[in-house]
Design an enzyme around this catalytic site. Structure first.
Site, PDB file in Angstrom:
ATOM      1  N   HIS A 126      19.091  62.195  16.491  1.00 29.88           N
ATOM      2  CA  HIS A 126      20.483  61.838  16.167  1.00 29.88           C
ATOM      3  C   HIS A 126      20.650  60.338  16.388  1.00 29.88           C
ATOM      4  O   HIS A 126      20.510  59.853  17.512  1.00 29.88           O
ATOM      5  CB  HIS A 126      21.454  62.614  17.063  1.00 29.88           C
ATOM      6  CG  HIS A 126      21.374  64.098  16.842  1.00 29.88           C
ATOM      7  ND1 HIS A 126      22.050  64.729  15.822  1.00 29.88           N
ATOM      8  CD2 HIS A 126      20.675  65.066  17.483  1.00 29.88           C
ATOM      9  CE1 HIS A 126      21.780  66.029  15.844  1.00 29.88           C
ATOM     10  NE2 HIS A 126      20.944  66.259  16.852  1.00 29.88           N
TER      11      HIS A 126
ATOM     12  N   ASP B 168      15.274  66.073  19.736  1.00 32.28           N
ATOM     13  CA  ASP B 168      16.725  66.310  19.646  1.00 32.28           C
ATOM     14  C   ASP B 168      17.481  65.208  20.402  1.00 32.28           C
ATOM     15  O   ASP B 168      18.492  65.453  21.061  1.00 32.28           O
ATOM     16  CB  ASP B 168      17.117  67.702  20.151  1.00 32.28           C
ATOM     17  CG  ASP B 168      18.501  68.117  19.652  1.00 32.28           C
ATOM     18  OD1 ASP B 168      19.157  67.333  18.936  1.00 32.28           O
ATOM     19  OD2 ASP B 168      18.940  69.243  19.997  1.00 32.28           O
TER      20      ASP B 168
ATOM     21  N   HIS C  32      25.066  60.046  23.812  1.00 28.09           N
ATOM     22  CA  HIS C  32      26.529  60.098  24.001  1.00 28.09           C
ATOM     23  C   HIS C  32      26.893  58.987  24.966  1.00 28.09           C
ATOM     24  O   HIS C  32      26.172  58.738  25.934  1.00 28.09           O
ATOM     25  CB  HIS C  32      26.960  61.443  24.591  1.00 28.09           C
ATOM     26  CG  HIS C  32      26.767  62.604  23.657  1.00 28.09           C
ATOM     27  ND1 HIS C  32      27.550  62.800  22.534  1.00 28.09           N
ATOM     28  CD2 HIS C  32      25.864  63.617  23.668  1.00 28.09           C
ATOM     29  CE1 HIS C  32      27.143  63.887  21.897  1.00 28.09           C
ATOM     30  NE2 HIS C  32      26.116  64.399  22.566  1.00 28.09           N
TER      31      HIS C  32
HETATM   32  O1  DOR Z   1      22.887  69.267  22.166  1.00 27.34           O
HETATM   33  C1  DOR Z   1      23.042  69.005  20.992  1.00 27.34           C
HETATM   34  N1  DOR Z   1      23.500  67.807  20.602  1.00 27.34           N
HETATM   35  N2  DOR Z   1      22.771  69.944  20.084  1.00 27.34           N
HETATM   36  C2  DOR Z   1      23.057  69.778  18.779  1.00 27.34           C
HETATM   37  O2  DOR Z   1      22.775  70.667  18.003  1.00 27.34           O
HETATM   38  C3  DOR Z   1      23.723  68.548  18.311  1.00 27.34           C
HETATM   39  C4  DOR Z   1      23.470  67.428  19.224  1.00 27.34           C
HETATM   40  C5  DOR Z   1      24.396  66.254  19.012  1.00 27.34           C
HETATM   41  O3  DOR Z   1      24.566  65.832  17.857  1.00 27.34           O
HETATM   42  O4  DOR Z   1      24.921  65.737  19.984  1.00 27.34           O
HETATM   43 ZN    ZN Z   2      20.767  71.458  16.543  1.00 28.04          ZN
END
Ligand code: DOR
Ligand code: ZN
Length: 425
Positions: free
Chosen positions: A61, A303, A307
């Site tokens: 991400h 993953d 944040h």
């Molecule tokens: O923990 C997660 N964060 N799982 C997800 O599927 C999306 C991701 C996010 O975009 O923050």
């Molecule tokens: Zn996911």
């Protein structure tokens, strides 16, 4: 021929085995693999190190467009190369979502200016709302090979079937975030003994396993390729194992945190350990490790989900899900998996490269191929310090953890982007 860049004195390891050779690089390509390359314009020292194909993260991400305060394509790519990655697959749950040609082009353009190869996964449905398919063929023409609504699963079986059928025309891979919302809604951690003790509403393993079961059936029905993201439960591993044994075209990844952390980590209600799918039990961790060892799980993905501190530092039930991963995955895999180095590298490099269609540019050290290379010291131990991460965000669950394996140099498309552990731009 004068060699521009030589990587000297390391153990070269890829799918073809291990060799003690120097690697010569000119104009972005590997041009020589020889016992000793002298007189190169520039040399990097790989003594005591493994020289591997650059790592490939099929689940990142990057937050751009829309949440540049948490990460940008540039900062995410810097974190990536510091972690040994030379290619990333950017997830489409940005704002706006990557669901149109315009946004695909924007991310591709920013990717070209970044420190490594940034591939784009596009959404399956417009706005990732599950209601209408994106113009998948048009997006495939721009180079998109993977479609996913990640962050959410495609809830409707008919919509998923249509996406699979439509995607076969251009050999797309449908990558599924496996979660049946009807079972997970309102949950904040794994449903089980720990959630009961803490009084936190849980997400049952079945929320993930039901969607995998359904999509195995749809993959069989359509003959299309389905990839299962961040498999986290013992039942999921078993479903993937059975589907593969039946010859169904499925692949699967596990996220680093799902074989290094358990739901017991949530005992202090620390939101750093909140992630979706949630951290599971020790038995699930053991099953994920077994799946990685026997090939049922094809790839380790990060993953990587940045944040900001403002967003993440909330009460457990209000905090967003996700944790950083790019700068720690290699070391955690080397430290926690009792597997040969080449097996670990397969999971982190050439196997994900194959799933996302990057086998021509990533995943091998061979003359004539693009120079995407990671040089790491497998025995150097270091302690994770959030303050030192290249990501804008700080939400690593591994703060203070000591791990083995440190990236020393990274070459991406022939450019030495990391040397002696420092990013060069
Ligand atoms: O923990 C997660 N964060 N799982 C997800 O599927 C999306 C991701 C996010 O975009 O923050
Ligand atoms: Zn996911």
């Amino acid at each position: 021929m004068t060699i521009q860049l030589a990587i000297r004195g390391g153990r070269v390891i890829d799918a073809s085995g291990e060799r003690r050779v120097d690697v010569g690089i000119n104009d972005g390509q590997i041009v020589a693999l020889e016992e000793s390359i002298d007189g190169a314009a520039r040399e990097v020292d790989a003594a005591g190190c493994v020289v591997s194909p650059g790592l490939v993260d099929m689940h990142t991400h990057l937050r751009q467009p829309g949440k540049e305060e948490a990460e940008t394509i540039e900062t995410g790519s810097r974190a990536a190369v510091l972690g040994g990655y030379t290619a990333l697959l950017a997830m489409p749950n940005t704002t706006p979502a990557i669901d149109s040609a315009a946004v695909v082009r924007e991310v591709q353009e920013l990717g070209r200016q970044s420190l490594c190869d940034v591939e784009v996964a596009a959404a399956v449905t417009v706005g990732r709302t599950g209601e209408q398919l994106t113009p998948m063929a048009e997006l495939a023409e721009l180079g998109v090979k993977v479609f996913t609504d990640d962050g959410d699963g495609v809830q409707d079986a008919r919509m998923m079937r249509r996406a699979l059928e439509y995607g076969t025309a251009f050999d797309a891979t449908l990558s599924q975030h496996c979660e049946v919302d009807a079972l997970s809604e309102g949950g904040h951690m794994n449903e089980g003994a720990v959630s009961s003790r803490l009084g936190v509403p849980g997400i049952p393993a079945e929320a993930e396993e039901l969607m995998i079961s359904r999509d195995v059936a749809l993959a069989r029905l359509t003959g299309a390729k389905v990839h299962f993201q961040h498999c986290s439960t013992a039942g999921s591993v078993e479903l993937v194992r059975a589907a593969k044994a039946a010859g169904i075209r499925v692949t699967a990844e596990a996220a680093t945190h799902h074989f290094t952390l358990t739901d017991e980590c949530c005992a202090d209600y620390n939101p750093m350990f909140k992630v979706n799918p949630p951290l599971r039990t020790a038995a699930d961790v053991a099953a994920i490790k077994a799946g990685l060892a026997d090939g049922t799980i094809d790839a380790i993905a990060t993953d990587h989900a940045p944040h900001t501190p403002e967003a993440k530092d909330m009460p457990f039930d209000q905090a967003p899900c996700g944790m950083l991963g790019l700068e720690t995955a290699l070391a955690l895999a080397l430290t926690e998996l009792e597997l040969p180095i080449e097996t670990v590298l397969g999971l982190l490099s050439w196997r994900p490269a194959a799933i996302i269609g990057l086998s021509d540019s990533h995943g091998a050290i061979a003359v004539g191929r693009p120079a995407n290379v990671c040089v790491f010291d497998p025995s150097e131990s270091w302690t994770v310090d959030p303050a030192k991460l290249a990501s804008i965000a700080r939400n690593t669950p591994y703060a203070g953890r000591t791990v083995n394996g440190r990236v020393r140099h990274t070459v991406a498309s022939g450019e030495l982007v990391v040397t002696d552990g420092e990013a060069q731009r």
